[in-house]
Design an enzyme around this catalytic site. Structure first.
Site, PDB file in Angstrom:
ATOM      1  N   ASP A  64      77.010  44.684  62.603  1.00  0.00           N
ATOM      2  CA  ASP A  64      75.622  45.327  62.905  1.00  0.00           C
ATOM      3  C   ASP A  64      74.831  45.065  64.107  1.00  0.00           C
ATOM      4  OD1 ASP A  64      73.281  47.089  61.391  1.00  0.00           O
ATOM      5  OD2 ASP A  64      72.625  45.515  62.242  1.00  0.00           O
ATOM      6  N   HIS A 109      67.072  53.308  65.097  1.00  0.00           N
ATOM      7  CA  HIS A 109      66.657  52.105  64.963  1.00  0.00           C
ATOM      8  C   HIS A 109      65.164  51.885  64.301  1.00  0.00           C
ATOM      9  CE1 HIS A 109      67.461  47.818  66.596  1.00  0.00           C
ATOM     10  NE2 HIS A 109      66.606  47.675  65.431  1.00  0.00           N
ATOM     11  N   TYR A 141      69.459  45.126  71.318  1.00  0.00           N
ATOM     12  CA  TYR A 141      70.122  43.699  71.093  1.00  0.00           C
ATOM     13  C   TYR A 141      70.714  43.273  72.043  1.00  0.00           C
ATOM     14  CZ  TYR A 141      69.634  44.133  66.078  1.00  0.00           C
ATOM     15  OH  TYR A 141      69.270  44.688  64.724  1.00  0.00           O
ATOM     16  N   LYS A 174      72.750  51.125  67.129  1.00  0.00           N
ATOM     17  CA  LYS A 174      71.449  51.731  66.788  1.00  0.00           C
ATOM     18  C   LYS A 174      70.987  52.218  68.207  1.00  0.00           C
ATOM     19  CE  LYS A 174      70.837  48.111  63.382  1.00  0.00           C
ATOM     20  NZ  LYS A 174      71.107  46.955  63.826  1.00  0.00           N
TER      21      LYS A 174
END
Ligand SMILES: NC(=O)c1ccc[n+]([C@@H]2O[C@H](COP(=O)([O-])OP(=O)(O)OC[C@H]3O[C@@H](n4cnc5c(N)ncnc54)[C@H](OP(=O)(O)O)[C@@H]3O)[C@@H](O)[C@H]2O)c1
Length: 279
Positions: A44, A107, A49, A74
């Site tokens: 994930d 997200h 990120y 996302k």
């Protein structure tokens, strides 16, 4: 090995995922390699990120066939919009070194920007075009899901939300179950805080497991897909050794009583105070 479940459009998804939020890019490839070696087949990540490229490198180098790894990424809400959603997915695919992702999520909601529906329409088209195998949402409440259901025929495959023993989100999970939406749990051990709970510590000892294993097993038995993150190889292996024991019904009930415990970890969702859509 992790068991699997299926999304509402028939895609098989491993029931334990490995989260890479807050893993620095410089450590991501080595950490994801460790997770794949331990047996994780569900990673994930997210645009936000900043480590999609390193996730891609780790998967390509691992030698595990692409079709055996379930990859989620996302869309960053700053890029909501019909055209930008397609463009951002392409950028993610390039970084991940793959021609498709297994799950594409919006997200978090940004009602103030009012471009969520445009992005959702783009996700529907990306799904039809085969660039993504399933589409879903994250951080939506029941009211938000109802809002979306009133404007789209496509039921999200998953809603990825914060869930841990002191923040169990029963009403939301029941809504998911009633509508064929899978529940993915972020912060499944409350970033380590739930491990300090005395009730969970005692129960874990009774089952001969660590508190993390007990909590992750609890998620599985609720039907959640927990996404735990760790950069520590021994913990990565520990967190996946949850498929060979069962918590009995009475102990599941005891864990249920920890919901909302003021001594438990506070919810990060509530403190984030995201704005909501008007019904
Ligand atoms: N959709 C969203 O908005 C959203 C938001 C947050 C997170 N997520 C996803 O959910 C994933 C997990 O969330 P999270 O990282 O916030 O929380 P988490 O998985 O509950 O907690 C991670 C923390 O727990 C520690 N830990 C992990 N296993 C442990 C064990 N067996 N024993 C002791 N400590 C342990 C880790 O330490 P070490 O790393 O030092 O080992 C790390 O500090 C993220 O990586 C991301 O993929 C999604």
């Amino acid at each position: 090995m992790p068991s699997t479940t299926r999304t509402n459009n028939g895609v098989e998804i491993p029931q334990a995922g490995f989260g890479v939020y807050q893993i620095p890019a410089s450590r991501t490839a080595e950490t994801v390699r460790t997770a794949l070696e331990a047996g994780y087949r569900h990673i994930d990540t997210a645009q936000a990120y900043g480590n999609e490229a390193e996730v891609g490198t780790a998967i390509v180098r691992s030698g595990v066939p692409r079709e055996d790894v379930f990859i989620t990424t996302k869309l960053n809400p700053q890029r909501h919009g019909y055209v930008s959603t397609g463009q951002e997915l392409e950028a993610s695919l390039q970084k991940l070194q793959t021609s498709y992702v297994d799950l594409y999520l919006l997200h978090w909601p940004t009602p103030g920007r009012d471009r969520y529906l445009e992005s959702w329409r783009a996700c529907e088209d990306l799904l039809a075009g085969g660039k993504v195998r399933s589409i879903g949402v994250s951080n939506l409440t029941v009211a938000d899901l109802e809002w979306l259901a009133g404007r789209s025929e496509t039921v999200p495959a998953v809603n990825q939300v914060e869930i841990h023993p002191s923040f169990q989100q029963d009403e939301l999970r029941q809504y998911h179950d009633a509508h064929g939406i899978l529940t993915e749990a972020w912060g499944p051990i409350a970033w380590g805080e739930s491990l300090k709970d005395p009730t969970l510590q005692v129960l874990a000892e009774q089952y001969g497991r660590t508190p993390a294993q007990l909590i992750l097993r609890w998620h599985l038995q609720l039907g959640n897909i927990p996404l735990c993150k760790s950069v520590t190889p021994s913990r990565i292996r520990e967190n996946l050794a949850i498929f060979d024991f069962r918590i009995d019904a009475e102990d599941m009930e005891r864990i249920a009583t920890l919901d909302g415990d003021p001594k438990g970890a506070p919810s990060r969702t509530l403190s984030a105070g995201l704005p909501r859509w008007q019904p």
